[in-house]
Enzyme design. Structure first.
Site, mmCIF file in Angstrom:
data_model
loop_
_atom_site.group_PDB
_atom_site.id
_atom_site.type_symbol
_atom_site.label_atom_id
_atom_site.label_comp_id
_atom_site.label_asym_id
_atom_site.label_seq_id
_atom_site.Cartn_x
_atom_site.Cartn_y
_atom_site.Cartn_z
ATOM 1 N N TYR A 146 16.596 -65.711 7.154
ATOM 2 C CA TYR A 146 17.109 -64.514 6.455
ATOM 3 C C TYR A 146 18.055 -63.710 7.352
ATOM 4 C CZ TYR A 146 16.705 -59.632 4.825
ATOM 5 O OH TYR A 146 16.947 -58.336 4.455
ATOM 6 N N ASN A 193 4.579 -72.125 18.650
ATOM 7 C CA ASN A 193 5.955 -72.087 18.136
ATOM 8 C C ASN A 193 6.794 -71.035 18.867
ATOM 9 O OD1 ASN A 193 7.731 -73.093 15.726
ATOM 10 N ND2 ASN A 193 8.072 -70.895 15.874
ATOM 11 N N TYR A 231 1.191 -62.357 16.720
ATOM 12 C CA TYR A 231 2.649 -62.338 16.533
ATOM 13 C C TYR A 231 3.294 -61.347 17.503
ATOM 14 C CZ TYR A 231 7.110 -60.952 14.457
ATOM 15 O OH TYR A 231 8.422 -60.634 14.269
ATOM 16 N N ALA A 258 -4.965 -55.720 6.251
ATOM 17 C CA ALA A 258 -5.489 -55.640 7.619
ATOM 18 C C ALA A 258 -4.343 -55.518 8.624
ATOM 19 C CB ALA A 258 -6.308 -56.883 7.929
ATOM 20 N N ASP A 289 -2.232 -53.096 9.192
ATOM 21 C CA ASP A 289 -1.051 -52.282 8.867
ATOM 22 C C ASP A 289 -1.210 -50.848 9.368
ATOM 23 O OD1 ASP A 289 0.557 -54.112 7.639
ATOM 24 O OD2 ASP A 289 0.095 -53.482 5.586
HETATM 25 P P1 NAD Z 1 13.013 -66.321 8.807
HETATM 26 O O1 NAD Z 1 11.712 -67.044 8.682
HETATM 27 O O2 NAD Z 1 13.819 -66.159 7.569
HETATM 28 O O3 NAD Z 1 13.907 -66.993 9.921
HETATM 29 C C1 NAD Z 1 13.394 -67.619 11.073
HETATM 30 C C2 NAD Z 1 14.149 -68.920 11.256
HETATM 31 O O4 NAD Z 1 13.680 -69.568 12.450
HETATM 32 C C3 NAD Z 1 13.935 -69.906 10.117
HETATM 33 O O5 NAD Z 1 15.174 -70.391 9.682
HETATM 34 C C4 NAD Z 1 13.053 -71.007 10.735
HETATM 35 O O6 NAD Z 1 13.267 -72.245 10.117
HETATM 36 C C5 NAD Z 1 13.485 -70.951 12.185
HETATM 37 N N1 NAD Z 1 12.470 -71.417 13.156
HETATM 38 C C6 NAD Z 1 11.188 -70.982 13.297
HETATM 39 N N2 NAD Z 1 10.607 -71.609 14.335
HETATM 40 C C7 NAD Z 1 11.526 -72.468 14.858
HETATM 41 C C8 NAD Z 1 11.538 -73.355 15.962
HETATM 42 N N3 NAD Z 1 10.456 -73.537 16.721
HETATM 43 N N4 NAD Z 1 12.668 -74.037 16.229
HETATM 44 C C9 NAD Z 1 13.772 -73.880 15.476
HETATM 45 N N5 NAD Z 1 13.836 -73.046 14.410
HETATM 46 C C10 NAD Z 1 12.725 -72.341 14.120
HETATM 47 O O7 NAD Z 1 12.661 -64.896 9.449
HETATM 48 P P2 NAD Z 1 13.544 -63.579 9.557
HETATM 49 O O8 NAD Z 1 12.884 -62.541 8.723
HETATM 50 O O9 NAD Z 1 14.974 -63.893 9.357
HETATM 51 O O10 NAD Z 1 13.273 -63.195 11.086
HETATM 52 C C11 NAD Z 1 14.170 -63.601 12.104
HETATM 53 C C12 NAD Z 1 13.673 -63.102 13.453
HETATM 54 O O11 NAD Z 1 13.519 -61.690 13.402
HETATM 55 C C13 NAD Z 1 12.307 -63.645 13.855
HETATM 56 O O12 NAD Z 1 12.314 -63.871 15.242
HETATM 57 C C14 NAD Z 1 11.354 -62.510 13.512
HETATM 58 O O13 NAD Z 1 10.203 -62.537 14.321
HETATM 59 C C15 NAD Z 1 12.214 -61.297 13.807
HETATM 60 N N6 NAD Z 1 11.837 -60.081 13.054
HETATM 61 C C16 NAD Z 1 12.007 -60.007 11.695
HETATM 62 C C17 NAD Z 1 11.684 -58.823 11.002
HETATM 63 C C18 NAD Z 1 11.914 -58.671 9.514
HETATM 64 O O14 NAD Z 1 11.814 -57.535 9.005
HETATM 65 N N7 NAD Z 1 12.211 -59.741 8.763
HETATM 66 C C19 NAD Z 1 11.167 -57.736 11.720
HETATM 67 C C20 NAD Z 1 10.984 -57.864 13.101
HETATM 68 C C21 NAD Z 1 11.356 -59.027 13.765
HETATM 69 N N1 UDP Z 2 3.316 -53.736 1.077
HETATM 70 C C1 UDP Z 2 2.634 -53.481 -0.102
HETATM 71 N N2 UDP Z 2 2.571 -54.494 -1.024
HETATM 72 C C2 UDP Z 2 3.144 -55.722 -0.851
HETATM 73 C C3 UDP Z 2 3.847 -55.963 0.365
HETATM 74 C C4 UDP Z 2 3.907 -54.950 1.304
HETATM 75 O O1 UDP Z 2 2.103 -52.393 -0.301
HETATM 76 O O2 UDP Z 2 3.031 -56.588 -1.728
HETATM 77 C C5 UDP Z 2 3.413 -52.671 2.094
HETATM 78 C C6 UDP Z 2 2.853 -53.072 3.454
HETATM 79 O O3 UDP Z 2 1.474 -52.764 3.505
HETATM 80 C C7 UDP Z 2 3.696 -52.190 4.388
HETATM 81 C C8 UDP Z 2 5.036 -52.070 3.664
HETATM 82 O O4 UDP Z 2 4.782 -52.412 2.297
HETATM 83 O O5 UDP Z 2 3.132 -50.900 4.497
HETATM 84 C C9 UDP Z 2 6.101 -53.034 4.209
HETATM 85 O O6 UDP Z 2 5.512 -54.335 4.275
HETATM 86 P P1 UDP Z 2 6.360 -55.639 4.621
HETATM 87 O O7 UDP Z 2 5.420 -56.799 4.496
HETATM 88 O O8 UDP Z 2 7.602 -55.660 3.806
HETATM 89 O O9 UDP Z 2 6.808 -55.426 6.123
HETATM 90 P P2 UDP Z 2 5.943 -55.124 7.449
HETATM 91 O O10 UDP Z 2 5.935 -53.628 7.589
HETATM 92 O O11 UDP Z 2 4.595 -55.721 7.267
HETATM 93 O O12 UDP Z 2 6.744 -55.788 8.517
#
Ligand code: NAD
Ligand code: UDP
Length: 323
Positions: A11, A92, A141, A279, A281
């Site tokens: 994403y 991973n 995580y 759990a 949160d």
């Molecule tokens: P995502 O799952 O959409 O993207 C992660 C990508 O990494 C995927 O395309 C997956 O196939 C690839 N991947 C996972 N493990 C791998 C490996 N061992 N080797 C090669 N490819 C691998 O997740 P995202 O939401 O786009 O998150 C991207 C990064 O941002 C992650 O590191 C995540 O921890 C961090 N992050 C995301 C959020 C959020 O709000 N989505 C918040 C905080 C941190």
């Molecule tokens: N949340 C919720 N219902 C859902 C998914 C998320 O109430 O179906 C709440 C979750 O408890 C958090 C906020 O929405 O307080 C954002 O959650 P999300 O999973 O999007 O991101 P996080 O904060 O866990 O990274």
């Protein structure tokens, strides 16, 4: 620069790749596709289908594409699953990260931007959260991300590797060509929009007894394009130094506020069920982003929840079943 984006089929990675290209960089994606989508990689960008734990493939990729810097986003990232399946997460994320950093050292690639997370803070003592706050992750995580941040500091001191660690709060919204498609989806914003579209289930609000104004949990939602643009600036900063920044908008919205805003943006009713807390949160997670604003001049362009939802709604309507 020639930049390798690990996790670039995910994403956020798919948007970071696009913003790197827009800023004039060249990009190559390395992704195992464990949660990513081949279709999310922009046309013309090479996708190396490999796992970060496969050191030989990563080294070959760095060499073949003459990579000069890395944006390391590849990770699995569900807090709840990490509690029930910690092995998978340490393997991973930690083993994958160390294998990548080793390959970088072997191939002489000295700059990295690392996707870290607000989960490194655990339950905060004060909000907005500053980078100097204590780091006490409450999930495997969060542990994996904090471990790699620490390893990067040590590698910086010992080997001169320069790293920008970016602690994201809640990424949300969409780029016109790339949106959120996790399977299964657990994030609030896409679930709310799927409910509005009629393709998802009613939204369950996880907890209505938090010590917040309306009893639901408060989060800091940042538009994914603003998040991606911060990577371009952070990459520039690694020319001279290592750094750690929070990435959030600085404004918190409760779950109810997100649902209400989504009703306004979509013009649809969104069915809601009130459920127990999820759990692990915390009640409130809001970033202080003043450090990156002051030091790198980064300013989010989309600073309200409706703009974020609007972009995600446009993408959801065009891709009702994802990629
Ligand atoms: P995502 O799952 O959409 O993207 C992660 C990508 O990494 C995927 O395309 C997956 O196939 C690839 N991947 C996972 N493990 C791998 C490996 N061992 N080797 C090669 N490819 C691998 O997740 P995202 O939401 O786009 O998150 C991207 C990064 O941002 C992650 O590191 C995540 O921890 C961090 N992050 C995301 C959020 C959020 O709000 N989505 C918040 C905080 C941190
Ligand atoms: N949340 C919720 N219902 C859902 C998914 C998320 O109430 O179906 C709440 C979750 O408890 C958090 C906020 O929405 O307080 C954002 O959650 P999300 O999973 O999007 O991101 P996080 O904060 O866990 O990274």
């Amino acid at each position: 620069m020639r930049v390798l984006v690990t996790g670039g089929a995910g994403y956020i990675g798919s948007v970071v790749t696009r913003e790197l290209l827009a800023a004039g960089h060249e990009a190559v994606v390395l992704d195992s596709l464990v949660t990513g989508h081949r279709e999310s990689v922009p046309v013309g960008v090479a996708l190396v289908e490999a796992d970060t734990r496969d050191g030989a493939s990563v080294r070959r990729c760095l060499r073949d594409h003459r990579v000069e810097a890395v944006v390391h986003m590849a990770a699995i990232s569900q807090v709840g699953t990490s509690v029930t399946q910690p092995r998978e997460y340490y393997d991973n994320n930690v083993r994958g990260g160390l294998s990548l950093f080793d390959a970088m050292l072997d191939e002489g690639v000295g700059r990295v931007v690392f996707s870290s997370t607000a989960a490194v803070y655990g339950e905060p003592e004060r909000v907005p959260i500053e980078e100097s706050a204590a780091t006490r992750p409450t999930s495997p995580y969060g542990d994996t991300k904090l471990f790699l941040e620490t390893a990067l500091q040590r590698y910086g001191a010992a080997y001169g590797l320069r790293a920008a660690c970016l602690r994201y709060f809640n990424a949300a919204g969409a780029h016109p060509e790339a949106g959120e498609d996790h399977r299964p989806e657990t994030h609030l914003v896409p679930l709310v929009l799927q409910a509005a579209l009629g393709t998802g289930r009613p939204i369950t609000i996880f907890g209505t007894d938090y010590p917040t104004a309306d009893g639901t949990a408060v989060r800091d939602y940042l538009h994914v394009v603003d998040l991606a643009r911060a990577h371009v600036r952070a990459l520039d900063a690694t020319a001279e130094r290592s750094c750690t920044y929070n990435l959030g908008s600085g404004t918190g919205f409760s779950v109810r506020q997100v649902v209400q805003a989504a009703c306004r943006v979509t013009g649809r009713d969104i069915p809601v069920i009130e459920g127990p807390r999820r759990a692990g949160d915390p009640a409130v997670l809001v970033a202080s982003s003043s450090r990156i604003r002051a030091e790198l001049g980064w300013v989010p362009r989309h600073d309200d929840i409706e703009a974020i939802l609007d972009s995600a709604w446009a993408w959801t309507q065009r891709h009702p079943r994802g990629y």
